[in-house]
Design an enzyme around this catalytic site. Sequence first.
Site, PDB file in Angstrom:
ATOM      1  N   ASP A 163      43.197  52.481  46.603  1.00  0.00           N
ATOM      2  CA  ASP A 163      43.657  51.224  47.388  1.00  0.00           C
ATOM      3  C   ASP A 163      45.020  50.947  46.780  1.00  0.00           C
ATOM      4  OD1 ASP A 163      43.037  48.998  48.792  1.00  0.00           O
ATOM      5  OD2 ASP A 163      42.604  47.863  47.233  1.00  0.00           O
TER       6      ASP A 163
ATOM      7  N   HIS B  84      42.309  42.134  53.851  1.00  0.00           N
ATOM      8  CA  HIS B  84      42.471  42.100  52.338  1.00  0.00           C
ATOM      9  C   HIS B  84      42.340  40.677  51.870  1.00  0.00           C
ATOM     10  CE1 HIS B  84      44.077  46.167  51.391  1.00  0.00           C
ATOM     11  NE2 HIS B  84      43.792  46.395  52.605  1.00  0.00           N
TER      12      HIS B  84
ATOM     13  N   ASN C 297      37.905  44.134  52.220  1.00  0.00           N
ATOM     14  CA  ASN C 297      38.265  44.375  50.746  1.00  0.00           C
ATOM     15  C   ASN C 297      37.988  43.343  49.732  1.00  0.00           C
ATOM     16  OD1 ASN C 297      39.281  46.773  51.806  1.00  0.00           O
ATOM     17  ND2 ASN C 297      41.013  46.539  50.746  1.00  0.00           N
TER      18      ASN C 297
ATOM     19  N   THR D 167      38.526  40.260  43.665  1.00  0.00           N
ATOM     20  CA  THR D 167      38.476  38.949  42.711  1.00  0.00           C
ATOM     21  C   THR D 167      36.985  38.457  42.609  1.00  0.00           C
ATOM     22  OG1 THR D 167      40.772  38.637  43.282  1.00  0.00           O
ATOM     23  CG2 THR D 167      39.718  36.935  42.210  1.00  0.00           C
TER      24      THR D 167
HETATM   25  O1  G3H Z   1      42.602  45.479  48.346  1.00  0.00           O
HETATM   26  C1  G3H Z   1      41.965  44.768  47.474  1.00  0.00           C
HETATM   27  C2  G3H Z   1      41.705  43.353  48.091  1.00  0.00           C
HETATM   28  O2  G3H Z   1      42.477  42.940  49.257  1.00  0.00           O
HETATM   29  C3  G3H Z   1      41.010  42.775  47.306  1.00  0.00           C
HETATM   30  O3  G3H Z   1      41.621  40.995  47.363  1.00  0.00           O
HETATM   31  O4  G3H Z   1      40.823  40.537  45.070  1.00  0.00           O
HETATM   32  O5  G3H Z   1      41.638  38.616  46.617  1.00  0.00           O
HETATM   33  O6  G3H Z   1      39.367  39.852  47.016  1.00  0.00           O
HETATM   34  P1  G3H Z   1      40.716  40.119  46.510  1.00  0.00           P
HETATM   35 ZN    ZN Z   2      44.375  43.987  49.185  1.00  0.00          ZN
END
Ligand code: G3H
Ligand code: ZN
Length: 278
Positions: free
Chosen positions: A83, A205, A227, A230
């Site tokens: 990623d 994302h 995605n 967090t």
């Molecule tokens: O590529 C990873 C994601 O976009 C995670 O985003 O940590 O805000 O859920 P996030």
């Molecule tokens: Zn991301």
Amino acid sequence: MLTPTGELVERARRAGVGVPAFNVITIEHAEAIVTGAEAAGLPVILQVSENAVRFHHGRLAPIAAATRAVASAAAVDVALHLDHVEDVHLVEQAAECGFDSVMVDHSRLPYQDNVAATTAAVARCHGQGLWVESELGEVGGKEGAHAPGVRTDPAEAARVVAATGVDALAVAVGSSHAMTDRTARLDHALIAALRDAAPVPLVLHGSSGVPDDELRAAVAAGMVKINIGTALNTAFTGAVRATLAAALDVVDPRKYLAPARDAMAETVQTLTTLLARR
Ligand code: G3H
Ligand code: ZN
């Protein structure tokens, strides 16, 4: 069972549901994601980001091997994705480290440079059988700052897909990376316009900051790969804090990692189930 990313995404697109892609930082993340997906009885994508590789002293192979081993033993279909990769040397290691797909992230570059770098990466990756995602219209928050105002233009999205040959497109529609509260509001009309304009699955994302109803509406409007990073760390760290606060004499990390891993698995189960609802 290990399953190609493209297959899980295509299945989800056809069924009109979302397939979650959860970020793996440690082996406990991989274990929690697989446990949560198994509890939901649904497929899931495990993704390792360039940032996570940096945390592991810049080495992809160890965390990739651990993640792959956990995924191989899963009772549900699991795909492995690399990623947010900006470093071309990391892209070169993806296939040999067992990944089936890569997000090449040149979204910080000016439009023409993004298209040129992505086109070159797609040619190399397709030569190795890798499915490729790229980003157009940078989703903010990668350095901690939110940029909820950024939006991807549908006509530009169509041009980028045609020019680069990417298999999926990450678009900016109102979400932002690394939000710890779920207050993001998405532009659902724009999502539908992007779905109609771009002939590839769309990727959301920064999904941790998006409330349940907004996530479901985003999937209904055309988002496919969702995605999430967090939200897992919020669950994990909350459980670590609670365990340590309740038992000041704890020194064995398993005493706080086990409940933290369970908390992550619960979050995975809840979100995976939510995204599969029509
Ligand atoms: O590529 C990873 C994601 O976009 C995670 O985003 O940590 O805000 O859920 P996030
Ligand atoms: Zn991301």
